[in-house]
Design an enzyme around this catalytic site. Structure first.
Site, PDB file in Angstrom:
ATOM      1  N   LEU A 206       0.903  -1.307  -0.135  1.00 12.80           N
ATOM      2  CA  LEU A 206       0.000   0.007  -0.086  1.00 12.80           C
ATOM      3  C   LEU A 206       1.020   1.379   0.065  1.00 12.80           C
ATOM      4  CD1 LEU A 206      -3.077   0.664   0.022  1.00 12.80           C
ATOM      5  CD2 LEU A 206      -2.834   0.783   2.439  1.00 12.80           C
TER       6      LEU A 206
ATOM      7  N   LYS B  48      14.529  -4.623   6.889  1.00  8.53           N
ATOM      8  CA  LYS B  48      14.682  -3.507   7.942  1.00  8.53           C
ATOM      9  C   LYS B  48      15.884  -3.715   8.982  1.00  8.53           C
ATOM     10  CE  LYS B  48       9.527  -2.592   8.026  1.00  8.53           C
ATOM     11  NZ  LYS B  48       8.364  -2.447   8.861  1.00  8.53           N
TER      12      LYS B  48
ATOM     13  N   ARG C  66       6.645 -18.638  17.056  1.00  8.75           N
ATOM     14  CA  ARG C  66       6.728 -20.227  16.443  1.00  8.75           C
ATOM     15  C   ARG C  66       8.171 -20.729  16.497  1.00  8.75           C
ATOM     16  NH1 ARG C  66       3.203 -18.029  11.126  1.00  8.75           N
ATOM     17  NH2 ARG C  66       4.683 -16.480  11.716  1.00  8.75           N
TER      18      ARG C  66
ATOM     19  N   ASP D 184       8.476   3.533  12.123  1.00  8.42           N
ATOM     20  CA  ASP D 184       7.318   2.429  12.558  1.00  8.42           C
ATOM     21  C   ASP D 184       6.864   2.774  13.973  1.00  8.42           C
ATOM     22  OD1 ASP D 184       7.167   0.976  10.312  1.00  8.42           O
ATOM     23  OD2 ASP D 184       8.554  -0.419  10.762  1.00  8.42           O
TER      24      ASP D 184
END
Length: 273
Positions: A15, A64, A149, A101
C-alpha cells in the site's frame, strides 16, 4: 526527476505507493514512487549504485535489519530498535536511516485513546516485534512476553536488543498463546492470516489488540478479539502515520497530508476487496 521507492521482498500489492503518491499529489510535488522487488542479498549493490535522482526509500521485510549497517547515519530510534524502515538520501548521496514504525504505532494507539500499558504480549519475533516492544516500553511496560513459532529465532531479541529498548523479554512458545492474551496490550506483528488459527483463543475481557494487518480487514484474529470485548486497532492507521512521517522527512515539509493519505489507502483497500 525526483524518485522514491519501497524496497522489500515481496512488495507486490503493498500500500505504500498509494499513500506516498497521494501525499505528493496533495503537496503539489511531481515526484515518483514505485515498489521495487529487492531481496536482502541485492540490497548492498542497489544502494551502492544510486544516481542523483533518488530522494529516499521505504523499507519493508525482510530489509529493516539488513539495511542498518549499510547506512551512513542512523537515528537514536534505529539504534534502539535495531531496524530502519526509512532512508533519506541527501544531496551529497549520504544515506540517513530512520524508523518511523514506532511513531506510526504510537500515533495509531493514541487515536484509540491507548496511552498506558503495563502488561504486553507480542506475537512474532521479527523487526516489527522489536518495534512493538519499544511501543510497550513507551507505554510504561518494563516486562513483555514474546510468543514465537520459532523460539530460537526469538532469542535474538534477548541481550543487547532488550537492553537497548530497556525492557525485559520473556519468550514463550506458540502453544502458550492462550495464557498471555489477558493483558493490557496484545500486538500481533504477524503477516496476514498467520494469526487466524488463534482467533478462538480469545476469552471475554478488556484490553487492546493492535494488529498490524490492514488487508484483509478485520482479520479473523481482530474480529474475534473485538467480539471478546477488546479494543481493536488495525494496521492501516499505523501504516498511514509511519508513511506520513516518512514523507515529512524526505520532503522536508511538515506536517504531511495525513487525511489525504488515509482516504487514498481506504479507497485502495475497498477496490482490491
Amino acid at each position: 526527476m525526483t524518485r522514491l521507492a519501497l524496497l522489500g521482498s515481496p512488495v507486490n500489492g503493498a500500500l505504500s505507493p498509494v499513500l506516498h503518491r497521494a501525499a505528493y499529489k496533495a503537496m503539489g510535488l511531481p515526484w515518483t514512487y514505485h515498489a521495487i522487488e529487492c531481496p536482502p542479498q541485492d540490497l548492498p549493490h542497489f544502494l551502492g549504485t544510486l544516481d542523483g535522482g533518488w530522494r529516499g526509500f521505504s523499507l519493508t521485510m525482510p530489509l529493516k535489519r539488513t539495511v542498518v549497517p549499510l547506512l551512513d547515519e542512523t537515528s537514536e530510534t534505529v539504534t534502539r530498535i535495531g531496524a530502519a524502515n526509512t532512508i533519506v538520501v541527501t544531496a551529497s548521496g549520504r544515506l540517513l536511516g530512520e524508523n518511523t514504525d514506532l511513531y506510526g504505532v504510537m500515533q495509531a494507539l493514541r487515536e484509540a485513546n491507548v496511552t498506558t500499558a503495563t502488561t504486553v504480549t507480542v506475537l512474532g519475533a521479527g523487526a516489527t516485534a522489536c518495534t512493538a516492544l519499544a511501543v510497550g516500553r513507551e507505554l510504561g511496560c518494563d516486562q513483555a512476553v514474546v510468543i514465537a513459532r520459532d523460539t530460537r529465532r526469538a532469542s535474538s531479541l534477548l541481550g543487547p536488543t532488550a537492553e537497548r529498548i530497556g525492557i525485559k523479554i520473556i519468550i514463550k512458545p506458540w502453544t502458550a498463546v492462550d495464557h498471555h492474551l489477558a493483558v493490557d496490550l496484545v500486538v500481533s506483528a504477524l503477516p496476514p492470516h498467520a494469526a487466524d488459527a488463534l482467533a478462538p483463543l480469545w476469552k471475554p475481557g478488556t484490553g487492546t489488540l493492535m494488529d498490524v494487518v490492514y488487508r484483509p480487514w478485520p482479520s479473523r484474529f481482530a474480529h474475534a478479539a473485538q467480539g471478546a470485548g477488546r479494543r481493536v486497532v488495525g494496521g492501516l492507521p499505523m501504516l498511514v502515520h509511519q508513511a506520513a512521517q516518512q514523507v515529512a522527512l524526505q520532503t522536508g515539509r511538515s506536517p504531511a497530508p495525513v487525511t489525504e493519505m488515509l482516504l487514498a489507502g481506504q479507497s485502495e483497500i475497498r477496490e482490491v476487496a
